[in-house]
Design an enzyme around this catalytic site. Structure first.
Site, short mmCIF file in Angstrom:
data_model
loop_
_atom_site.label_atom_id
_atom_site.label_comp_id
_atom_site.label_asym_id
_atom_site.label_seq_id
_atom_site.Cartn_x
_atom_site.Cartn_y
_atom_site.Cartn_z
N TYR A 156 0.63 -28.18 3.61
CA TYR A 156 -0.56 -27.89 2.80
C TYR A 156 -1.80 -28.53 3.43
CZ TYR A 156 -3.40 -27.65 -1.51
OH TYR A 156 -4.39 -27.41 -2.44
N LYS A 160 -5.16 -26.64 4.94
CA LYS A 160 -6.50 -26.88 4.41
C LYS A 160 -7.43 -27.46 5.48
CE LYS A 160 -5.69 -25.42 0.18
NZ LYS A 160 -6.37 -24.23 -0.35
#
Ligand code: NAP
Length: 248
Positions: A156, A160
């Protein structure tokens, strides 16, 4: 937020606009006068979300943003049904958390393909039209985790952080065509994504947030509306944390 309709005449695509932060953004852009295109995989929830927005001319589209062909088809459908896309908000995202040692190939691939690949797919799909019209604003929803990293979220965080590089590159590439690209990096916001966190974890997180509370979708939505609209006309390539001071 102000009652002026600064986004009037515009069409705003909001990926993941069916719930959580995306629904908050869709509602805020609709209040700003935009005709919103709600994009999500689950068609029923997208239709329900679009039907609940203020004003007229909103519509829903079922699309998996990880599928580049589906993104092209969706943008074409939005343009023929609702008109030229003036705003793209890349909000859809997922998490598949685990420590690095236990992350499966598919947990890595699915998160990168959705969060990073999906945003790229949507940006590429709207770019030609925006370049021809010499107008557009793109807002990517990233995360403080992309700025700070987080144990148990390597996939994740990488997706990002990748979005931060994508945001700045797109901003540099398209600025001369009057297309802006910015990002908001939310902290911990109350949505389905954080609903499963145990109370002890929420208390621990709250202790790390100077503002002393988790955020709400509306906290993020107001900043996205500002970045999408004309008042942010000289802002591009920026990453604005909306996190109660967590990532200072
Ligand atoms: P959420 O409540 O889980 O909602 C996610 C939305 O994205 C849903 O509308 C979902 O609809 C859609 N979506 C997921 N995968 C998709 C795909 N492959 N194609 C199209 N749509 C897809 O999430 P949220 O908490 O609102 O988060 C929204 C964004 O903010 C995400 O990018 C997330 O990483 C980021 N963020 C959240 C927090 C937080 O604390 N909540 C913090 C920082 C950043 P379907 O399932 O129907 O597709």
């Amino acid at each position: 937020m102000k009652a002026t309709a600064e986004l009037a005449e515009g069409v705003a695509i909001v990926t993941g606009g069916s719930r959580g932060i995306g629904l908050g953004i869709a509602a805020e852009l609709a209040r700003g006068g935009a005709r919103v295109a709600v994009v999500a995989r689950n068609a029923d929830r997208a239709v329900e979300a679009a039907a609940g927005l203020d004003g007229d001319g909103h519509a829903a589209y079922s699309c998996d943003i990880a599928d580049s062909r589906a993104c092209r088809k969706t943008v074409a459908a939005v343009e023929s049904r609702q008109g030229p896309v003036t705003v793209l908000v890349n909000n859809a995202g997922i998490a598949r958390d685990n420590i690095v040692l236990r992350l499966r190939d598919e947990d890595w691939t699915r998160v990168i393909d959705t969060n990073l690949g999906g945003t790229f797919n949507m940006i590429r799909a709207v770019t030609r039209g925006m370049m021809k019209r010499r107008a557009g604003s793109i807002v990517n929803v990233t995360s403080v985790i992309g700025l700070m990293g987080n144990a148990g979220q390597a996939n994740y965080a990488a997706s990002k952080a990748g979005l931060h590089g994508l945001t700045k590159s797109v901003a540099r590439e398209l600025a001369s065509r009057n297309i802006r690209c910015n990002a908001v990096a939310p902290g911990f916001i109350r949505t389905d994504m954080t609903a499963g966190l145990p109370e002890a974890r929420v208390n621990e997180l709250t202790g790390r947030i100077p503002a002393g509370r988790l955020g709400e979708p509306a906290d993020v939505a107001g900043v996205v509306r500002f970045l999408a609209g004309p008042e942010a006309g000289y802002i591009t390539g920026q990453i604005i944390a909306v996190d109660g001071g967590m990532a200072m």
